[in-house]
Design a protein around this motif. Structure first.
Motif, PDB file in Angstrom:
ATOM      1  N   CYS A   1       0.907  -1.061  -0.122  1.00 41.56           N
ATOM      2  CA  CYS A   1       0.103   0.016   0.164  1.00 41.56           C
ATOM      3  C   CYS A   1       0.793   1.190   0.068  1.00 41.56           C
ATOM      4  O   CYS A   1       0.691   2.460  -0.731  1.00 41.56           O
ATOM      5  CB  CYS A   1      -0.858  -0.030   1.210  1.00 41.56           C
ATOM      6  SG  CYS A   1      -2.129  -1.465   1.293  1.00 41.56           S
ATOM      7  N   LYS A   2       1.905   1.369   0.739  1.00 44.10           N
ATOM      8  CA  LYS A   2       2.827   2.270   0.828  1.00 44.10           C
ATOM      9  C   LYS A   2       3.596   2.707  -0.369  1.00 44.10           C
ATOM     10  O   LYS A   2       3.648   3.722  -0.921  1.00 44.10           O
ATOM     11  CB  LYS A   2       3.815   2.082   2.097  1.00 44.10           C
ATOM     12  CG  LYS A   2       3.250   2.351   3.356  1.00 44.10           C
ATOM     13  CD  LYS A   2       4.449   2.095   4.398  1.00 44.10           C
ATOM     14  CE  LYS A   2       3.839   2.335   5.806  1.00 44.10           C
ATOM     15  NZ  LYS A   2       5.190   2.224   6.981  1.00 44.10           N
ATOM     16  N   ALA A   3       3.743   1.461  -1.292  1.00 47.01           N
ATOM     17  CA  ALA A   3       4.393   1.553  -2.371  1.00 47.01           C
ATOM     18  C   ALA A   3       3.586   2.341  -3.556  1.00 47.01           C
ATOM     19  O   ALA A   3       3.924   2.822  -4.427  1.00 47.01           O
ATOM     20  CB  ALA A   3       4.923   0.289  -2.948  1.00 47.01           C
ATOM     21  N   ASN A   4       2.176   1.887  -3.587  1.00 45.91           N
ATOM     22  CA  ASN A   4       1.359   2.138  -4.619  1.00 45.91           C
ATOM     23  C   ASN A   4       0.597   3.609  -4.281  1.00 45.91           C
ATOM     24  O   ASN A   4       0.298   4.290  -5.156  1.00 45.91           O
ATOM     25  CB  ASN A   4       0.091   1.192  -4.609  1.00 45.91           C
ATOM     26  CG  ASN A   4       0.847  -0.158  -5.249  1.00 45.91           C
ATOM     27  OD1 ASN A   4       1.795  -0.133  -6.101  1.00 45.91           O
ATOM     28  ND2 ASN A   4       0.250  -1.329  -4.941  1.00 45.91           N
ATOM     29  N   HIS A   5       0.791   3.917  -2.983  1.00 41.49           N
ATOM     30  CA  HIS A   5       0.016   5.201  -2.481  1.00 41.49           C
ATOM     31  C   HIS A   5       0.879   5.954  -1.586  1.00 41.49           C
ATOM     32  O   HIS A   5       0.771   6.024  -0.337  1.00 41.49           O
ATOM     33  CB  HIS A   5      -1.306   4.836  -1.594  1.00 41.49           C
ATOM     34  CG  HIS A   5      -2.191   4.085  -2.626  1.00 41.49           C
ATOM     35  ND1 HIS A   5      -3.142   4.453  -3.528  1.00 41.49           N
ATOM     36  CD2 HIS A   5      -2.508   2.588  -2.436  1.00 41.49           C
ATOM     37  CE1 HIS A   5      -3.900   3.545  -4.127  1.00 41.49           C
ATOM     38  NE2 HIS A   5      -3.462   2.307  -3.516  1.00 41.49           N
ATOM     39  N   PRO A   6       1.909   6.507  -2.020  1.00 43.14           N
ATOM     40  CA  PRO A   6       2.881   7.250  -1.095  1.00 43.14           C
ATOM     41  C   PRO A   6       2.193   8.608  -0.469  1.00 43.14           C
ATOM     42  O   PRO A   6       1.239   9.136  -1.127  1.00 43.14           O
ATOM     43  CB  PRO A   6       3.945   7.938  -2.291  1.00 43.14           C
ATOM     44  CG  PRO A   6       3.372   7.591  -3.594  1.00 43.14           C
ATOM     45  CD  PRO A   6       2.262   6.734  -3.661  1.00 43.14           C
ATOM     46  N   VAL A   7       2.652   8.619   0.928  1.00 44.26           N
ATOM     47  CA  VAL A   7       1.874   9.634   1.485  1.00 44.26           C
ATOM     48  C   VAL A   7       2.442  11.052   1.140  1.00 44.26           C
ATOM     49  O   VAL A   7       1.372  11.841   0.990  1.00 44.26           O
ATOM     50  CB  VAL A   7       2.336   9.579   3.009  1.00 44.26           C
ATOM     51  CG1 VAL A   7       1.661  10.501   3.936  1.00 44.26           C
ATOM     52  CG2 VAL A   7       2.036   7.967   3.466  1.00 44.26           C
ATOM     53  N   ASN A   8       3.493  11.396   0.766  1.00 41.68           N
ATOM     54  CA  ASN A   8       4.012  12.645   0.643  1.00 41.68           C
ATOM     55  C   ASN A   8       4.502  12.690  -0.848  1.00 41.68           C
ATOM     56  O   ASN A   8       5.710  12.860  -0.830  1.00 41.68           O
ATOM     57  CB  ASN A   8       4.791  13.083   1.711  1.00 41.68           C
ATOM     58  CG  ASN A   8       5.111  14.820   1.626  1.00 41.68           C
ATOM     59  OD1 ASN A   8       4.363  15.510   1.093  1.00 41.68           O
ATOM     60  ND2 ASN A   8       6.154  14.959   2.226  1.00 41.68           N
ATOM     61  N   CYS A   9       3.878  12.775  -1.931  1.00 38.30           N
ATOM     62  CA  CYS A   9       4.191  12.940  -3.264  1.00 38.30           C
ATOM     63  C   CYS A   9       3.784  14.142  -3.963  1.00 38.30           C
ATOM     64  O   CYS A   9       3.922  14.232  -5.022  1.00 38.30           O
ATOM     65  CB  CYS A   9       4.196  11.694  -4.055  1.00 38.30           C
ATOM     66  SG  CYS A   9       5.440  10.343  -3.810  1.00 38.30           S
ATOM     67  N   GLU A  10       3.191  15.058  -3.263  1.00 39.02           N
ATOM     68  CA  GLU A  10       2.874  16.225  -3.725  1.00 39.02           C
ATOM     69  C   GLU A  10       3.982  17.132  -3.976  1.00 39.02           C
ATOM     70  O   GLU A  10       4.859  17.377  -3.277  1.00 39.02           O
ATOM     71  CB  GLU A  10       1.817  16.978  -2.825  1.00 39.02           C
ATOM     72  CG  GLU A  10       0.270  16.212  -2.784  1.00 39.02           C
ATOM     73  CD  GLU A  10      -0.744  17.081  -2.101  1.00 39.02           C
ATOM     74  OE1 GLU A  10      -1.471  17.475  -2.815  1.00 39.02           O
ATOM     75  OE2 GLU A  10      -0.592  17.089  -0.954  1.00 39.02           O
ATOM     76  N   TYR A  11       3.902  17.890  -5.018  1.00 40.99           N
ATOM     77  CA  TYR A  11       4.759  18.855  -5.560  1.00 40.99           C
ATOM     78  C   TYR A  11       4.359  20.058  -5.157  1.00 40.99           C
ATOM     79  O   TYR A  11       3.383  20.717  -5.354  1.00 40.99           O
ATOM     80  CB  TYR A  11       5.028  18.757  -7.151  1.00 40.99           C
ATOM     81  CG  TYR A  11       5.916  19.893  -7.576  1.00 40.99           C
ATOM     82  CD1 TYR A  11       7.414  19.968  -7.284  1.00 40.99           C
ATOM     83  CD2 TYR A  11       5.440  21.094  -8.376  1.00 40.99           C
ATOM     84  CE1 TYR A  11       8.095  20.938  -7.652  1.00 40.99           C
ATOM     85  CE2 TYR A  11       6.095  21.953  -8.852  1.00 40.99           C
ATOM     86  CZ  TYR A  11       7.595  21.938  -8.486  1.00 40.99           C
ATOM     87  OH  TYR A  11       8.442  22.888  -8.840  1.00 40.99           O
TER      88      TYR A  11
END
Length: 593
Positions: A22-32
């Motif tokens: 889940c962490k690999a598919n849905h990173p928590v902090n990948c907003e630019y």
């Protein structure tokens, strides 16, 4: 005990795998956000996959995508600059020039941008940065706003760029190439930004033509099917055993005129002419790249060009419900009418005994209930939903939609063809029997000729419906097999193929929905009683408003039966051979389509 420990250990291992996945598919902090630190090992791949999958919906901006890859030093950035995957338009190509090329953007656009800025303020110096900073986007004309160079110049302004810039993405424009452009936030706030702003005049004209054509077809369908419903309600002489099927078809068809075609216009308007709004501006907590580890707030504006923002889900559900309902009722009613006719000709005596029971009414009620179930399935099933097809038709979508289409359209279509052939064969046998045993100067007249006429009429109705539906099925099959039209596979997508497919979808959609118009004309040509009833009805209506209309005459019932629908015993020969009794023939007389 050891078994329990093994079980607990296995359970923990499974949970750990799920969590890591889940962490690999849905990173928590990948907003630019410019200057904000992220886990580039995870986020580079994640952002690249997300943009490739959802760019066509307007959920992400190309400027933000390339900016994030460049700032994070992602390997995908160099690959994008080499392949220029999303350079479908002049604007998106200039975005690549801005991020990937040294001074390429300035070389291509400096003359146009400096000229536009000097036209607003002639005292500014003739440099690129002064020109873009001095450019007042709100003073640009509509023709200037369509210029890709001036659009990218708005992004270059010191007060522009990330969170102050809006991209318009619409790759589903019929008879037109992909639309992709960008504007300063001030223009969006003024309500001057929409897909229409970016469209060339030729594309605007094609959309206007489609809207006008939809309105005219809606009016024609309403008038035609209102005529059928009124005639059936006012004139008992045309209410034969299968009149209930005509009523059901007309009711389903008038829904197309009242709801489906008018929403073609509203869908086109929302997609192309509706003004865009800025996304929500919010703060994201993060740390500065190569800076203090103290968390800071970074301003991020959500993209606002998403499909769901332009076409609300409630609207799609409403229109999709009536679209699927009308199509389902039409095809299943034709199937039921064909089966009813086969039974009436194959077992006339038994059919006559049960004809007092409203079998047709019960069958049509069941058809409408079944069609309602099909129409509400996208509400209840998570893997289904309603979406726009070719920017106009709301239809079912989702991973399991192919199964639904097979149940609603393919299976009943095959069944309808089978029933039509069977009905024709049975009616031919009936005609041969009639000619063999009938007595008179011309045995081809009378009931035998009527049955032959009925078979042809039903075949025409099924043929017209098939010609309307089959192109849509072919397009669906092509859509499932052509890899060059999938927007979530941008490396394989060919713009010309996608535009051609979308334009073909528009054509077959109009062909499919126009089927709601033809039944009234088929009845008028093939049914003398119906034609006379319509003539009388419109003549009376004209007389009420003082118009001199054609003279109305009652239907003459002379030698033999009318082309369709006669019920009088006077229509039968006075002498019948023992092989065909009057009860059987009289019963078959009531099986008009």
């Amino acid at each position: 005990m050891s078994v329990a420990r093994k079980f607990v250990t296995l359970l923990v291992l499974v949970l750990a795998i799920v969590v890591v996945g889940c962490k690999a598919n849905h990173p928590v902090n990948c907003e630019y956000a410019p200057g904000m630190n992220v886990n580039t090992t995870v986020c580079c791949d994640y952002v690249s996959r997300q943009f490739s999958s959802y760019w066509a919906s307007g959920e992400f901006y190309l400027t933000s995508y390339l900016a994030s890859l460049k700032e994070w030093n992602c390997k995908q950035f160099d690959k994008e600059c080499q392949q220029r995957t999303f350079a479908y338009t002049r604007f998106s190509g200039l975005v690549y020039d801005r991020f990937c090329g040294d001074n390429v953007l300035v070389e291509q656009c400096s003359a146009e941008v400096i000229g536009a800025t000097l036209a607003q303020n002639s005292s500014l110096s003739r440099t690129w940065q002064n020109a873009v900073n001095g450019l007042d986007a709100t003073k640009l004309s509509d023709d200037q706003l369509r210029s890709p160079c001036l659009q990218i110049a708005m992004y270059e302004r010191d007060s522009g760029g990330f969170s102050h810039y809006h991209e318009v993405i619409q790759p589903f424009t019929p008879f037109c190439s992909f639309v992709w452009c960008g504007f300063d936030e001030k223009l969006v706030k003024e309500g001057r930004v929409s897909v229409w702003t970016c469209l060339p005049q030729s594309c605007r004209s094609s959309i206007i033509v489609m809207m006008v054509f939809s309105v005219l077809l809606a009016i024609a369908i309403i008038v035609a099917n209102a005529t059928v419903l009124s005639a059936l309600g006012k004139y008992p002489r045309i209410r034969h055993n299968q009149a209930i099927y005509r009523f059901s078809l007309a009711l389903a068809d008038i829904v197309v005129g009242l709801i489906v075609f008018p929403t073609f216009v509203s869908s086109l308007y929302m997609q192309f002419h509706g003004s865009h709004e800025l996304g929500k501006l919010r703060n994201v907590t993060g740390v500065v790249v190569n800076g203090s580890l103290v968390p800071q707030q970074f301003a991020v504006r959500d993209p606002s060009g998403q499909f769901s923002n332009r076409v609300p889900r409630q609207y799609r559900n409403f229109v999709g419900f009536f679209t699927v309902l009308s199509l389902s009722v039409s095809i299943y009613t034709l199937v039921a009418a064909g089966i009813d006719r086969c039974v009436a000709l194959s077992f006339p005596a038994r059919y006559r005994k049960t004809s007092k029971v409203p079998i047709g009414l019960i069958a049509n009620i069941c058809i409408w209930i079944l069609s309602v179930i099909f129409a509400v399935l996208p509400f209840a099933v998570d893997l289904l939903g309603y979406t726009l097809v070719a920017s106009i038709l709301v239809s079912s979508s989702g991973p399991t939609v192919l199964i639904l289409y097979i149940i609603i359209f393919v299976i009943p279509l095959i069944l309808m063809w089978t029933v039509t052939i069977a009905s024709y064969v049975i009616s031919r046998k009936y005609v041969i029997s009639w000619r063999r045993y009938s007595v008179g100067d011309d045995p081809t007249n009378g009931q035998g000729a009527s049955e032959s006429q009925l078979a042809r009429t039903f075949g025409i109705m099924v043929g017209v419906f098939s010609l309307s539906l089959v192109p849509s099925i072919i397009v669906l099959i092509c859509g499932a097999t052509l890899s060059t039209i999938y927007y979530n596979r941008p490396n394989e997508l060919i713009q010309e193929s996608a535009v051609a497919y979308t334009s073909t979808e528009i054509v077959v959609i109009f062909i499919l929905m126009c089927n709601s118009l033809w039944n009234c004309f088929i009845y008028s040509v093939r049914d003398r009683d119906f034609r006379a009833a319509c003539k009388e009805m419109y003549g009376n209506a004209g007389a009420m408003v003082g118009l001199k209309c054609w003279q109305v005459e009652e239907v003459e019932r002379t030698n033999g039966v009318a082309m369709e629908g006669g019920n009088s015993d006077d229509n039968f020969p006075q002498t019948l051979a023992s092989g065909v009794d009057k009860t059987v023939v009289d019963n078959a007389q009531t099986t008009t389509i």
